[in-house]
Design a protein around this motif. Structure first.
Motif: not given
Length: 138
Positions: A49-50, A81-82, A103-105
């Motif tokens: 996760v970045v 995931l970003l 996968a943008l959050h």
């Protein structure tokens, strides 16, 4: 932008099940080589996760590094995931249609929660050429 004003700060927290890469500062041509090296060291079968909330500026070289890392993570059976909470980065991903690839959050909590179900994202475009990331084994 010069990284003298806003150097990229990279913090990595690796647990057994997850790697969190937290970034702060500018993600540009001058700072992406360091990020590429750090990402290559942690990419694998574990999800990465970045956290981009601390990124003040990102140019196309930053996007390229994230695309390359996305492709390499998928090739190794992992996921990238970003977390991009700010409207500026959200807009960059939407304008470039990369919100359909990554996968943008909006929060770290939603990124971690999403790992409990299968990811539904597209692969990085095949024609993507990213310095530091290759589709062939080193």
């Amino acid at each position: 932008m010069s990284n003298d004003e806003n150097p990229l700060i990279i913090r990595i927290d690796a647990t057994n099940d997850l790697v969190v890469v937290e970034l702060a500062g500018d993600l540009d041509m001058e700072t992406t080589p360091a990020l590429t090296a750090e990402l290559k060291a942690v990419l694998g079968a574990r999800p990465v996760v970045v956290e981009l909330s601390g990124v003040e500026f990102m140019d196309s070289s930053g996007i390229g590094v994230l695309l390359g890392a996305h492709r390499e993570a998928a090739a190794e059976g992992g996921a990238l995931l970003l977390v991009a909470a700010g409207p500026r980065l959200q807009k960059i991903f939407k304008i470039t249609h990369l919100h359909k690839v990554f996968a943008l959050h909006e929060t770290m909590e939603s990124a971690v929660a999403s790992l409990e179900s299968p990811l539904e994202i597209e692969g990085a475009p095949v024609e993507t050429v990213v310095p530091g990331f290759t589709t062939e084994p080193d």
